[in-house]
Motif scaffolding. Structure first.
Motif, PDB file in Angstrom:
ATOM      1  N   ARG A  56       0.820  -1.201   0.000  1.00 48.66           N
ATOM      2  CA  ARG A  56       0.000   0.000   0.000  1.00 48.66           C
ATOM      3  C   ARG A  56       0.861   1.262   0.000  1.00 48.66           C
ATOM      4  N   CYS A  57       1.978   1.200   0.687  1.00 41.87           N
ATOM      5  CA  CYS A  57       2.775   2.421   0.868  1.00 41.87           C
ATOM      6  C   CYS A  57       3.256   2.953  -0.485  1.00 41.87           C
ATOM      7  N   VAL A  58       3.033   4.244  -0.704  1.00 41.27           N
ATOM      8  CA  VAL A  58       3.501   4.852  -1.943  1.00 41.27           C
ATOM      9  C   VAL A  58       4.696   5.767  -1.676  1.00 41.27           C
ATOM     10  N   ALA A  59       5.249   5.648  -0.495  1.00 41.99           N
ATOM     11  CA  ALA A  59       6.443   6.428  -0.142  1.00 41.99           C
ATOM     12  C   ALA A  59       6.226   7.924  -0.348  1.00 41.99           C
ATOM     13  N   CYS A  60       5.147   8.430   0.215  1.00 41.71           N
ATOM     14  CA  CYS A  60       4.822   9.840   0.020  1.00 41.71           C
ATOM     15  C   CYS A  60       5.523  10.716   1.043  1.00 41.71           C
ATOM     16  N   TYR A  61       6.179  10.139   2.006  1.00 41.90           N
ATOM     17  CA  TYR A  61       6.927  10.873   3.045  1.00 41.90           C
ATOM     18  C   TYR A  61       6.032  11.596   4.041  1.00 41.90           C
ATOM     19  N   LEU A  62       4.714  11.393   3.978  1.00 40.56           N
ATOM     20  CA  LEU A  62       3.863  12.148   4.899  1.00 40.56           C
ATOM     21  C   LEU A  62       4.009  11.652   6.328  1.00 40.56           C
ATOM     22  N   CYS A  63       4.153  10.334   6.492  1.00 36.48           N
ATOM     23  CA  CYS A  63       4.294   9.824   7.851  1.00 36.48           C
ATOM     24  C   CYS A  63       5.573  10.356   8.469  1.00 36.48           C
ATOM     25  N   SER A  64       6.633  10.377   7.663  1.00 39.59           N
ATOM     26  CA  SER A  64       7.898  10.836   8.236  1.00 39.59           C
ATOM     27  C   SER A  64       7.822  12.316   8.554  1.00 39.59           C
ATOM     28  N   ALA A  65       6.988  13.058   7.800  1.00 38.81           N
ATOM     29  CA  ALA A  65       6.840  14.476   8.113  1.00 38.81           C
ATOM     30  C   ALA A  65       5.978  14.665   9.346  1.00 38.81           C
ATOM     31  N   ALA A  66       4.996  13.777   9.517  1.00 39.55           N
ATOM     32  CA  ALA A  66       4.081  13.937  10.645  1.00 39.55           C
ATOM     33  C   ALA A  66       4.711  13.492  11.952  1.00 39.55           C
ATOM     34  N   CYS A  67       5.639  12.576  11.865  1.00 42.34           N
ATOM     35  CA  CYS A  67       6.189  11.981  13.083  1.00 42.34           C
ATOM     36  C   CYS A  67       6.876  13.036  13.952  1.00 42.34           C
ATOM     37  N   PRO A  68       6.406  13.209  15.174  1.00 46.59           N
ATOM     38  CA  PRO A  68       6.987  14.260  16.020  1.00 46.59           C
ATOM     39  C   PRO A  68       8.398  13.947  16.482  1.00 46.59           C
ATOM     40  N   VAL A  69       8.779  12.681  16.467  1.00 48.03           N
ATOM     41  CA  VAL A  69      10.127  12.363  16.942  1.00 48.03           C
ATOM     42  C   VAL A  69      11.040  11.963  15.797  1.00 48.03           C
ATOM     43  N   ASP A  70      10.586  12.149  14.574  1.00 50.02           N
ATOM     44  CA  ASP A  70      11.412  11.882  13.400  1.00 50.02           C
ATOM     45  C   ASP A  70      11.980  10.478  13.395  1.00 50.02           C
ATOM     46  N   CYS A  71      11.147   9.494  13.619  1.00 55.92           N
ATOM     47  CA  CYS A  71      11.726   8.153  13.673  1.00 55.92           C
ATOM     48  C   CYS A  71      11.475   7.361  12.403  1.00 55.92           C
ATOM     49  N   ILE A  72      10.799   7.974  11.427  1.00 57.49           N
ATOM     50  CA  ILE A  72      10.577   7.270  10.158  1.00 57.49           C
ATOM     51  C   ILE A  72      11.481   7.868   9.096  1.00 57.49           C
ATOM     52  N   SER A  73      12.209   7.045   8.399  1.00 60.13           N
ATOM     53  CA  SER A  73      12.935   7.543   7.236  1.00 60.13           C
ATOM     54  C   SER A  73      12.717   6.554   6.111  1.00 60.13           C
ATOM     55  N   LEU A  74      12.678   7.070   4.897  1.00 61.46           N
ATOM     56  CA  LEU A  74      12.391   6.192   3.774  1.00 61.46           C
ATOM     57  C   LEU A  74      12.915   6.819   2.502  1.00 61.46           C
ATOM     58  N   GLN A  75      12.912   6.039   1.451  1.00 62.63           N
ATOM     59  CA  GLN A  75      13.280   6.552   0.148  1.00 62.63           C
ATOM     60  C   GLN A  75      12.297   6.016  -0.876  1.00 62.63           C
ATOM     61  N   ALA A  76      11.729   6.934  -1.640  1.00 64.05           N
ATOM     62  CA  ALA A  76      10.771   6.529  -2.662  1.00 64.05           C
ATOM     63  C   ALA A  76      11.503   6.073  -3.911  1.00 64.05           C
ATOM     64  N   ALA A  77      10.845   5.254  -4.699  1.00 71.58           N
ATOM     65  CA  ALA A  77      11.397   4.834  -5.978  1.00 71.58           C
ATOM     66  C   ALA A  77      10.237   4.524  -6.902  1.00 71.58           C
ATOM     67  N   GLU A  78      10.550   4.375  -8.162  1.00 67.99           N
ATOM     68  CA  GLU A  78       9.500   4.128  -9.136  1.00 67.99           C
ATOM     69  C   GLU A  78       9.674   2.732  -9.719  1.00 67.99           C
ATOM     70  N   ALA A  79       8.607   1.973  -9.727  1.00 71.47           N
ATOM     71  CA  ALA A  79       8.665   0.630 -10.303  1.00 71.47           C
ATOM     72  C   ALA A  79       8.425   0.722 -11.802  1.00 71.47           C
ATOM     73  N   GLU A  80       8.634  -0.375 -12.462  1.00 67.50           N
ATOM     74  CA  GLU A  80       8.463  -0.449 -13.919  1.00 67.50           C
ATOM     75  C   GLU A  80       7.106   0.075 -14.368  1.00 67.50           C
ATOM     76  N   ASP A  81       6.060  -0.329 -13.629  1.00 64.95           N
ATOM     77  CA  ASP A  81       4.714   0.011 -14.068  1.00 64.95           C
ATOM     78  C   ASP A  81       4.294   1.404 -13.603  1.00 64.95           C
ATOM     79  N   GLY A  82       5.215   2.197 -13.096  1.00 64.31           N
ATOM     80  CA  GLY A  82       4.879   3.550 -12.686  1.00 64.31           C
ATOM     81  C   GLY A  82       4.440   3.649 -11.240  1.00 64.31           C
ATOM     82  N   ARG A  83       4.383   2.522 -10.567  1.00 66.45           N
ATOM     83  CA  ARG A  83       3.975   2.547  -9.174  1.00 66.45           C
ATOM     84  C   ARG A  83       5.078   3.171  -8.323  1.00 66.45           C
TER      85      ARG A  83
END
Ligand code: SF4
Ligand code: SF4
Ligand code: SF4
Ligand code: SF4
Ligand code: FES
Lengths: 176, 330, 786
Positions: A56-83
């Motif tokens: 489900r996760c589309v790596a939109c970075y919203l959770c990491s922005a919302a997190c008050p203690v900055d404990c989420i980090s991630l990197q988005a990428a694009e799959a072949e089908d554009g996902r």
């Protein structure tokens, strides 16, 4: 009369504490006694899948922005089908305060809380969860939302093929 | 010769006995305090180490001993290392003059149940309790940390203020017992304890020793919420342990002093003297804990006002009145 | 100067201002989509509605179109306009897809902001959403047409402002589409600007696709290092990777836009081969040890072999502070003053700009406002791309552009091109031809003339001629300004620091004298950045020590006996002086270090913890020099000292990154004025080496994102010259120059002046460096051998 009140105020606490000493404590004797948790208890977070079984996760970075203690980090990428997906997703439970703000920010209902609170351990690094540790193979508490079926971009269906969308326009058409 | 040897042996035995009893009492006081406070707050308190948590002091000891002994880089090293010892030592030394039971007859000899029956025992106690403050003051200063220093300064001024009242509140006792020797004072209370004869002095002394032991509501030198840990902020491991134990020893000592000066010491019906003594001391300790469970911490200006503007004049007045009454009785 | 009242505040504005601009002056932001500072208003989106209470037109009006009248009373918060704007936001959202989470604009999207500001939060319309098919627009721009709100900003930028021709609007009614007629890469060199202007996520940066959210980026006002114009940029990085560059705003320089070279050419910072470890004779050492070694050796060599033994070489890539500290270090060591550029002819041209032209330099803003622009031997798209856009604005304002250049120059605007060889241009400047008189007449009639000269082809001599021409064409009423185009981002700065009248100081002469035992190259590689790379390479063998400070994986850094890594411009604060003498500061965007994308190998960051960042050894060059000099490393203090030592830098220490900058030019009376033009050998061609649009400056050469735009190696001849030599286009020919001979494929172009041979310096053909002395060459057919 303030003096009387003060004197009473000074002695009453002694009575209260003394009385409490003979009451039954409210402590739950975990682990022999299991706590009864409310239905929406917030503890260990998971990354769920949509009803089609895709991440489900589309790596939109919203959770990491919302997190008050900055404990989420991630990197988005694009799959072949554009996902859009998370190439990696790291959640540091050693820092998480289980406030649930990430789940509220998540537009795809990907990150969700569970009631599993038994995370304690001796090695802080074991509390740093990577995507493979977080990803589960069910929909969590929200069984029926599929983000890519609601957007205009063609990932699960061809462009313009999702409910509520008309097929792509012919831009070279000049008819009124 | 042999007599002297026996005397020496007896003193040693007494010393070891007292030493052991006081230390273990202090250790278990910690446990008792935690459990009693917990119950007052509808909790159980420590109940995991040993049956009912009885081994908790051992666990704490092991923990404290194995922790890193940390000295801040900018600290005055020697003073920093010395201070906790000083604080525990002065507390222990005080016990030397406290009579904890009626004299015993062993091997045909009268053995006083006091390590050293000084005829100026009371002054010795007052002197040592003034020295006790050095442990805290040096520790706070040597840490080179603002919290420690603030804690130490608070402690110093608090002790100076309350020692006066404490000293003045014992004067009536001396006047009534006509002696500085603690044994004599106990003997003078065989019929009626001074607490009943002179309740104001008793109350003033009680309040003063709570302040002296730096416990709630007078725990401003430590006050965790504002000064982190007060004078012992920078201490860790067994050095912190010494401060900690020193405090509880102090609690026992001050309880004993209260017993000796106002509650008639070991005297009491039916039970042996020593038992009476211990019961009284424990009751006072419970009172200390109870106060901690029930009262909030004073604000600093309230503490000073109370000490200088209420306790001290009251104590002075009490001395005058007692003197007058004694003169009047003749 | 009418005065009006907006939201109960009075403000006086200049004649012809709109209500929108008046509100902006008061700090009131009126919601808007289609208005853009650089593009003006078209009234397409209806978002900027305000209520006019007193004035000729009362009621709801579009603030961006409405001209201010005396005594107008306007409110922005009136229920009528608030309601109207909410409805506008709602209808903008009718067809807008539900895909913000996967949209790169999210977080810096004007549509998101305006929708929230407009108070629209719940979709009421139940009808179907319109969808589009997207186009592939090449390596730089990603398109997602469903998100379009038809504000026309992109076309106005691409076509009207930047003069691109292959992107436009198509279709009718609610099917209008913004793109190319057929899918394919965008041709304009300024295509990236449509990413900046598009208020939604239709047009996004493909090289930055899904990399970060705006809120996670570390950004700082910066200056583009890719050419001498020094456009304002806003680079953004995350996880120690420089991920994108946006256009900054500097009204005096670039305005609101930058070129694609500056925008997409930033990945040199994270070049996979970037050297990040100090090396002493191939062995890794710590930076501290390396510096100690360097200082010790330099002292020893000077003691034993005299002050000539150590040669310090600054650079037009290095910051002003770095070059200055290099001079201080030389003074402390007691060696000869450092050379501040490896490329002597370019350096001398820059010196003319810094000293002789000091009082008549034109900024790009002045170029945009000029009515007559004469370009002498400049190809803006290759040498200073944004100059081309500035020229276009001048033309749009009614200006006229004349170009004298041997090359087949292209410009995104109307211009008159005279194909003259370099020698002819120099003669023209020296006012020896008929054309000169005509030109003088034109110049005398112009109200705001600007002469633009290319330092590369004109050289110092040509620029001096230009200066003389400008002086003559100036009158008491108006000056005739000059806009010189120089070599590197800090060429001007290096020139300003060098003494105005240098002795015969040339890198090669010094090296070939044999007295130099140690060469210290500070952020420069003469192999690639100076003419005669081969001669330079030969002298390297005579050196005992070759010390290189750099952040690019240049060939020289491989040869170095002692290598010390320094930081790239975005990794440390510093300053450059651009071609018109504007001192501009830039801030630090990211910290040096291996990006997490590298340390994690594309997966999550390593699950080990270190107290130091991997690859974080590079330090700012000025800081390294300060360590050699001893003393505290404090950039501000360095600037203080510089402004005391150099009066032309007054105000340096107070300057902040991101402002308009500060004009720093030391006016010195024009010096000697003699120049001997070389004789052209019979049957030879004038060799023109020109930078390629992409991949000629070292920054873009090491930027892999730009690789799709790198040009292939080749030689261009006038068809006539080719025919004379019996050469056919498409064949490989042999180019014989003083510096060696090369085989290159031949192209013919009638736009090239006869008698010239043109080669592009690029990643594919780095051998000939632009801007050398005027040279001649022979081109002949390849003899079949093998
Ligand atoms: S629950 Fe709160 S603290 Fe934990 S990851 Fe989510 S937002 Fe962060
Ligand atoms: S908010 Fe949800 S979709 Fe977005 S990155 Fe976090 S988990 Fe993924
Ligand atoms: S593509 Fe972007 S800039 Fe162009 S009209 Fe659509 S929303 Fe406006
Ligand atoms: S014109 Fe020059 S300075 Fe401006 S963005 Fe392009 S390369 Fe950079
Ligand atoms: S901003 Fe005024 S109509 Fe678009």
């Amino acid at each position: 009369m303030p003096l009387l009140r003060d004197i009473k105020g000074s002695f009453q606490p002694f009575w209260v504490t003394l009385r409490n000493m003979f009451r039954k404590p409210v402590t739950v004797q975990y682990p022999e006694q299991r706590p009864e948790l409310p239905e929406r208890y917030r503890a260990r977070l998971i990354l769920t899948r949509d009803p089609d079984g895709a991440e489900r996760c589309v790596a939109c970075y919203l959770c990491s922005a919302a997190c008050p203690v900055d404990c989420i980090s991630l990197q988005a990428a694009e799959a072949e089908d554009g996902r859009r997906y998370a190439a990696w997703f790291r959640l540091n439970f050693a820092r998480c305060i289980f406030c649930g703000l990430c789940t509220e920010a998540c537009p795809t209902l990907a990150i969700q809380v569970t009631a599993d609170f038994e995370l304690a351990g001796r090695d802080p690094l074991k509390l740093v969860y990577e995507k493979e540790d977080l990803l589960v193979d069910h929909c969590g508490r929200q069984p029926d939302y599929n983000f890519y079926r609601q957007t205009g971009i063609g990932v699960t269906a061809p462009r313009g093929g999702n409910p509520g969308e008309s097929p792509p326009v012919d831009v070279k058409d000049l008819l009124p | 010769m042999t007599e002297q040897l026996i005397m020496l042996g007896l003193i040693l035995v007494k010393l070891l006995l007292v030493f052991g009893v006081i230390l273990s009492m202090a250790a278990y006081l910690v446990l008792a305090e935690r459990k009693i406070l917990a119950r007052m707050q509808l909790r159980y308190g420590p109940n995991r180490a040993g049956p009912g948590g009885m081994m908790q002091p051992m666990a704490d000891l092991i923990k404290l001993l194995t922790k890193e002994d940390f000295v801040p880089a900018q600290a005055d090293k020697w003073l920093f290392l010395l201070a906790p010892g000083l604080s525990a030592l002065t507390a222990l030394l005080t016990f030397a003059v406290i009579p904890f039971g009626p004299p015993l007859q062993i091997f045909g000899q009268t053995v006083p149940l006091v390590i050293c029956d000084l005829n100026i025992g009371l002054l010795y106690f007052l002197g040592l309790s003034s020295l006790a403050v050095y442990g805290m003051a040096l520790g706070g200063w040597a840490s080179n940390s603002k919290y420690s220093l603030l804690g130490a300064i608070r402690g110093l001024s608090q002790l100076i203020s309350y020692e006066l009242a404490m000293g003045l509140s014992v004067v009536p006792v001396v006047m009534m017992a006509r002696s500085f020797s603690l044994t004599e004072i106990v003997l003078a209370q065989q019929q009626i304890p001074f607490a009943l004869l002179n309740p104001p002095a008793f109350l003033i002394f009680l309040i003063s020793i709570v302040a002296e032991s730096k416990r709630i509501p007078f725990d401003l030198p430590e006050s965790e919420n504002e000064l982190v840990g007060g004078f012992h902020t920078e201490y860790s491991g067994m050095r912190f342990g010494l401060f900690f134990v020193g405090e509880y020893i102090n609690m026992v000592i001050l309880g004993s002093m209260l017993t000796v000066l106002f509650l008639g010491g070991w005297s009491g019906p039916w039970l042996p003297g020593v038992v009476w003594f211990i019961i009284k001391v424990l009751a006072i300790c419970f009172f200390f804990i109870w106060v901690r469970g029930s009262m909030p911490r004073l604000r600093y200006d309230q503490l000073m006002n109370f000490g200088w503007k209420v306790l001290l004049p009251l104590a002075l007045l009490n001395v005058l009145i007692t003197g007058a009454v004694l003169l009047w009785i003749g | 100067m009418p005065t009006l009242t907006i939201d109960n505040q009075q403000v006086t504005v200049h004649d012809g201002a709109t209500v929108f601009e008046a509100a902006e002056q008061l700090g009131i932001v009126i919601p808007h989509f289609c208005y853009h500072k650089a593009l003006g208003a078209v009234g397409a989106c209806r978002m900027c509605a305000v209520t006019v209470h007193a004035g000729i037109f009362k009621g709801l009006q579009m603030a961006c179109l409405l001209k201010v009248e005396e005594g107008m009373v306007v409110t922005t918060g009136d229920p009528r306009s608030v309601e109207f704007r909410a409805r506008v936001a709602e209808w903008q959202m009718l067809n807008h897809p539900h895909d913000c989470p996967v949209c790169d604009e999210g977080g810096e999207c004007q549509l998101q902001e305006m929708t929230i500001a407009g108070g629209h939060g719940r979709r009421r319309y139940r009808g179907e959403k319109r969808t589009y098919n997207n186009q592939q627009l090449g390596p730089f721009i990603a398109q997602e047409m469903n998100r379009c709100i038809q504000c026309y900003r992109c076309v106005r930028t691409y076509r009207d402002y930047c003069g691109g021709r292959d992107f436009g609007v198509m279709g009718s009614r609610n099917r209008v589409f913004f793109g190319r007629f057929q899918a394919g890469p965008l041709e304009s060199d300024f295509s990236g600007n449509i990413v900046d202007v598009c208020p939604t996520g239709v047009l996004t940066d493909k090289t930055y696709r899904f990399k970060s959210r705006h809120w996670d980026l570390q950004e700082a006002a910066s200056v583009c290092p890719h050419c001498s114009l020094g456009c304002a940029t806003l680079p953004g990085g995350r996880y120690r990777e420089l991920q994108r560059v946006r256009s900054g705003i500097n009204e005096q320089v670039n305005g609101c836009f930058i070129c694609d070279r500056g925008r997409f050419g930033s990945s040199y910072v994270n070049h996979p081969d970037r050297p990040r470890q100090a090396r002493l004779a191939e062995q890794p050492v710590t930076v501290v040890d390396a510096l100690q070694q360097l200082a010790g050796q330099a002292r020893e060599l000077i003691e034993t072999h005299g002050p000539e033994a150590v040669l310090l070489l600054g650079s037009s890539r290095a910051t002003l502070e770095t070059n200055w500290l290099l001079q201080r270090w030389a003074a402390e060591l007691g060696c000869r003053p450092p050379l501040l550029a490896a490329h002597t002819p370019r350096h001398q041209a820059a010196r003319v700009a810094a000293f002789d032209l000091a009082d008549r330099l034109a900024s790009l803003a002045e170029v945009r406002q000029a009515d007559l622009l004469v370009l002498f031997a400049v190809d803006p798209l290759a040498e200073a791309p944004l100059l081309a856009v500035a020229l276009r604005q001048a033309v749009r304002n009614g200006g006229r552009v004349l170009v004298y250049d041997p090359r087949p120059v292209e410009l995104p605007c109307e211009f008159e091109h005279q194909s003259l060889t370099v020698l002819q241009i120099r003669n023209l400047l020296a006012e020896e031809t008929v054309e000169s008189t005509l030109l003088r007449e034109l110049l005398d009639r112009a109200a705001r003339p600007v002469l633009i000269g290319g330092g590369d082809l004109l050289g110092a001599g040509g620029l001096r001629h230009l200066q003389r021409l400008a002086t003559k064409a100036s009158s008491a009423l108006r000056p005739c300004l000059v806009h010189p185009v120089l070599g590197g981002p800090n060429s001007f700065g290096s020139a300003l620091l060098s003494p105005p009248e240098p002795g015969e100081d040339d890198l090669l002469t010094r090296l070939e004298s044999g007295r130099v035992k140690m060469l210290v190259c500070l952020e420069t590689d003469p192999l690639l950045e100076a003419p005669d790379g081969e001669r330079f390479a030969d002298t390297l063998t005579r050196l005992d020590e070759l010390v290189v400070f750099d952040y690019l994986p240049t060939p020289l850094s491989v040869h170095a006996t002692l290598f010390i890594p320094s930081t790239a411009p975005v990794e440390a604060a510093g300053s450059f002086i651009n071609n018109e003498g504007r001192l501009q500061l830039f801030g630090r965007v990211i910290e040096p270090g291996l990006p997490i994308a590298v340390t994690g190998g594309g997966d999550h960051p390593p699950r080990e913890f270190f107290t130091v960042t991997p690859g974080s050894d590079p330090q700012p060059a000025w800081q390294l020099l300060q360590q050699l000099l001893g003393g505290r490393a404090d950039l501000q203090a360095v600037r203080q000292r510089m402004q005391v030592a150099l009066p032309c830098l007054a105000g340096f220490a107070e300057l902040q990154p991101g402002g308009p900058g500060l004009r720093a030019a030391a006016a010195v009376a024009p010096g000697r004025f003699e120049e001997s033009l070389p004789e052209q050998p019979l049957g030879s061609l004038q060799l023109l080496v020109t930078p390629a649009r992409y991949g000629s400056d070292l920054f873009s050469r090491y930027a892999d994102k730009l690789a799709p735009r790198f040009s292939a190696a080749g030689i261009i001849l006038n068809p006539q010259d080719a025919a004379e030599r019996g050469l056919n286009a498409g064949e490989r020919v042999i180019l014989d120059t003083d510096a060696g001979s090369y085989r290159l494929p031949l192209t013919c172009h009638a736009g090239l002046a006869a008698g010239c041979a043109l080669v592009e310096n690029s990643a594919a053909f780095p051998h000939l460096v632009p801007g050398g002395e005027l040279g001649f060459c022979q081109v002949s057919a390849e003899v079949a051998h093998d």
